[in-house]
Design a protein around this motif. Structure first.
Motif, mmCIF file in Angstrom:
data_model
loop_
_atom_site.group_PDB
_atom_site.id
_atom_site.type_symbol
_atom_site.label_atom_id
_atom_site.label_comp_id
_atom_site.label_asym_id
_atom_site.label_seq_id
_atom_site.Cartn_x
_atom_site.Cartn_y
_atom_site.Cartn_z
ATOM 1 N N GLU A 284 42.749 30.662 32.472
ATOM 2 C CA GLU A 284 43.748 31.173 33.406
ATOM 3 C C GLU A 284 43.290 32.500 34.011
ATOM 4 O O GLU A 284 43.783 33.581 33.677
ATOM 5 C CB GLU A 284 45.106 31.282 32.708
ATOM 6 N N HIS A 285 42.354 32.393 34.942
ATOM 7 C CA HIS A 285 41.766 33.575 35.575
ATOM 8 C C HIS A 285 42.814 34.402 36.334
ATOM 9 O O HIS A 285 42.650 35.607 36.498
ATOM 10 C CB HIS A 285 40.657 33.156 36.539
ATOM 11 N N TRP A 286 43.854 33.739 36.789
ATOM 12 C CA TRP A 286 44.862 34.445 37.576
ATOM 13 C C TRP A 286 45.502 35.583 36.796
ATOM 14 O O TRP A 286 45.957 36.567 37.408
ATOM 15 C CB TRP A 286 45.944 33.467 38.057
ATOM 16 N N ARG A 287 45.536 35.454 35.490
ATOM 17 C CA ARG A 287 46.137 36.516 34.688
ATOM 18 C C ARG A 287 45.328 37.815 34.797
ATOM 19 O O ARG A 287 45.887 38.904 34.954
ATOM 20 C CB ARG A 287 46.261 36.084 33.221
ATOM 21 N N ARG A 288 44.002 37.700 34.698
ATOM 22 C CA ARG A 288 43.147 38.885 34.841
ATOM 23 C C ARG A 288 43.262 39.479 36.234
ATOM 24 O O ARG A 288 43.313 40.693 36.405
ATOM 25 C CB ARG A 288 41.684 38.532 34.534
ATOM 26 N N LYS A 289 43.265 38.607 37.241
ATOM 27 C CA LYS A 289 43.350 39.072 38.629
ATOM 28 C C LYS A 289 44.657 39.821 38.873
ATOM 29 O O LYS A 289 44.671 40.919 39.453
ATOM 30 C CB LYS A 289 43.244 37.878 39.579
ATOM 31 N N ASN B 120 44.613 43.196 36.999
ATOM 32 C CA ASN B 120 43.732 44.163 37.646
ATOM 33 C C ASN B 120 44.377 44.774 38.887
ATOM 34 O O ASN B 120 44.347 45.993 39.087
ATOM 35 C CB ASN B 120 42.405 43.491 38.004
ATOM 36 N N GLU B 121 44.990 43.939 39.709
ATOM 37 C CA GLU B 121 45.631 44.434 40.929
ATOM 38 C C GLU B 121 46.825 45.326 40.605
ATOM 39 O O GLU B 121 47.011 46.385 41.220
ATOM 40 C CB GLU B 121 46.069 43.251 41.798
ATOM 41 N N ALA B 122 47.620 44.910 39.618
ATOM 42 C CA ALA B 122 48.790 45.702 39.237
ATOM 43 C C ALA B 122 48.383 47.047 38.649
ATOM 44 O O ALA B 122 49.009 48.081 38.926
ATOM 45 C CB ALA B 122 49.634 44.923 38.227
ATOM 46 N N SER B 123 47.312 47.057 37.844
ATOM 47 C CA SER B 123 46.848 48.298 37.220
ATOM 48 C C SER B 123 46.398 49.310 38.265
ATOM 49 O O SER B 123 46.718 50.503 38.181
ATOM 50 C CB SER B 123 45.691 47.998 36.251
ATOM 51 N N LYS B 124 45.651 48.831 39.253
ATOM 52 C CA LYS B 124 45.175 49.727 40.310
ATOM 53 C C LYS B 124 46.325 50.317 41.099
ATOM 54 O O LYS B 124 46.355 51.521 41.385
ATOM 55 C CB LYS B 124 44.224 48.961 41.238
ATOM 56 N N LEU B 125 47.302 49.478 41.470
ATOM 57 C CA LEU B 125 48.429 49.951 42.269
ATOM 58 C C LEU B 125 49.310 50.910 41.480
ATOM 59 O O LEU B 125 49.729 51.958 41.997
ATOM 60 C CB LEU B 125 49.252 48.756 42.755
ATOM 61 N N PHE B 126 49.594 50.584 40.233
ATOM 62 C CA PHE B 126 50.438 51.435 39.394
ATOM 63 C C PHE B 126 49.784 52.799 39.192
ATOM 64 O O PHE B 126 50.422 53.848 39.348
ATOM 65 C CB PHE B 126 50.663 50.750 38.049
#
Length: 392
Positions: free
Chosen positions: A288-293, A296-302
């Motif tokens: 389930e690669h979508w979980r990492r993606k 990663n996106e949420a971490s950068k934005l937060f």
């Protein structure tokens, strides 16, 4: 034992006493916990990929519980080495592209077991100052000389390696991603120094396994260094949403640990249902690669949202986002204010972090929605102004 009461009073006076808070899951709401009868956004969990309540993992554990029983009944070297262990270790070996793997009860026992099995009185261990406490305790128990280098300072490490170049065995140990700061170890430089000074290199991927790498193998694999690391350790209690730990490496290393790692030898094996559930979690981490993606996106934005608001936010790209406050009492008041707003985010204080670096350690999860995090940032910003952390 009256001295304990006096010491507890001193801890309380310095805002350093800890308490146990009861928490529970919230049905159909991953990313939230129940505390005091309230549903709260959970920004303190290590459940990075949001797998702790995955129905496929739970069903796998249920089936194994029915077929294998509640407990293993003995240590792995007696009768506790059940079939689920073989299946999991085989899958781990294939996942990491190594020769062999070994499962431990938890990360603490893995670090203590590995370090004490590899070094002793005539040896030296070089450890980053911000390494996890389990690494520090493993070094102390090994009776090897404990040499700490400044955080991620490779020039300092080189000086220390040269000073101790004549020791019988030399072991360098580092976290891949540091648990309280969220930054990365300079693994390329560590590999170069390890080769130059003929040392062993052990990397703890507890907070990077599942998060980095094409299939979640960790930071070493993402950087192409998996074959340069002698001892690769990771845990199942973070991204996997489970419990336990693993060590990957050569067949020779694993044979040695089976014979010399005391926490493995003298502990009852994990319940078979836990081991079976972890195998399912490993399959999901890879598929389930979508979980990492998403993570990663949420971490950068937060991270960028808090930084642009004016908070003291440590740099990095991991889901660990520390908001540095400095003062212990300020950190406790900030955490309490967050809880009043429906957010669980724990105040981290010494000795977990260095003196005068108390913080709120936010941990993100793929289970969090964009709205969850956007609302959280607004509340964090408001509290920052209320407590005088941010300028008006």
């Amino acid at each position: 034992m009256q001295w304990i009461e006096k010491e507890l009073q001193l801890l309380a006076a310095d805002s350093l006493e800890r308490y146990l808070n009861k928490s529970g899951p919230v049905a159909q709401s991953p990313g939230y916990i129940s505390r005091g009868g309230r549903s709260m956004l959970n920004l303190s969990s290590n459940d990075y990929l949001g797998l702790t309540q995955h129905p496929a993992i739970i069903e796998t554990m249920r089936q194994a519980l029915l077929s294998e029983g509640a407990g293993s009944g003995a240590s792995r070297l007696v009768t506790g080495n059940r079939l689920p262990y073989d299946l999991l270790e085989g899958a781990l070996t294939e996942w990491q592209g190594c020769q062999a793997s070994l499962v431990f009860a938890n990360g603490y026992m893995a670090n203590v077991g590995v370090i004490t099995a590899l070094v002793g009185r005539e040896d030296v261990v070089f450890s980053d100052r911000l390494n996890h406490a389990s690494i520090t305790d493993g070094i102390v128990l090994s009776r090897a000389e404990h040499v700490r280098y400044r955080h991620n300072d490779m020039d300092h490490l080189r000086v220390l390696l040269h000073k101790h170049r004549d020791k019988r065995r030399k072991l360098i140990v580092t976290d891949a991603v540091f648990s309280m700061d969220g930054d990365q170890a300079p693994l390329h430089e560590l590999v170069a120094l390890k080769n130059e000074y003929e040392a062993m290199l052990m990397v703890d991927e507890a907070h990077s396994g599942g998060v980095y790498g094409l299939h979640g193998e960790g930071l070493c694999r993402q950087l192409g260094l998996q074959d340069e690391v002698d001892i690769h350790m990771g845990t199942f209690s973070k991204s996997f949403g489970m419990y336990g730990a693993y060590v990957c490496g050569s067949r020779m290393l694993i044979r040695w640990l089976v014979n010399k790692a005391r926490p493995l030898i003298f502990s009852t094996a994990l319940p078979p249902s836990v081991v079976a559930g972890t195998s399912k979690a490993l399959a999901l981490v890879q598929a389930e690669h979508w979980r990492r993606k998403k993570l990663n996106e949420a971490s950068k934005l937060f991270r960028s949202s808090l930084f642009s608001s004016g908070f003291n936010i440590a740099a990095g790209d991991s889901p660990i986002v520390p908001l540095i406050l400095g003062n212990n009492d300020t950190a406790l008041r900030f955490s309490a204010a967050l809880e009043a707003e429906g957010i669980t985010a724990t105040a981290i204080r010494p000795p977990t972090v260095p003196v005068n670096t108390a913080r709120i350690r936010f941990s993100l999860s793929a289970a969090h929605t964009d709205k969850d995090l956007a609302d959280a940032v607004s509340k964090i910003r408001l509290i920052g102004h209320q407590l005088g952390v941010l300028s008006p």
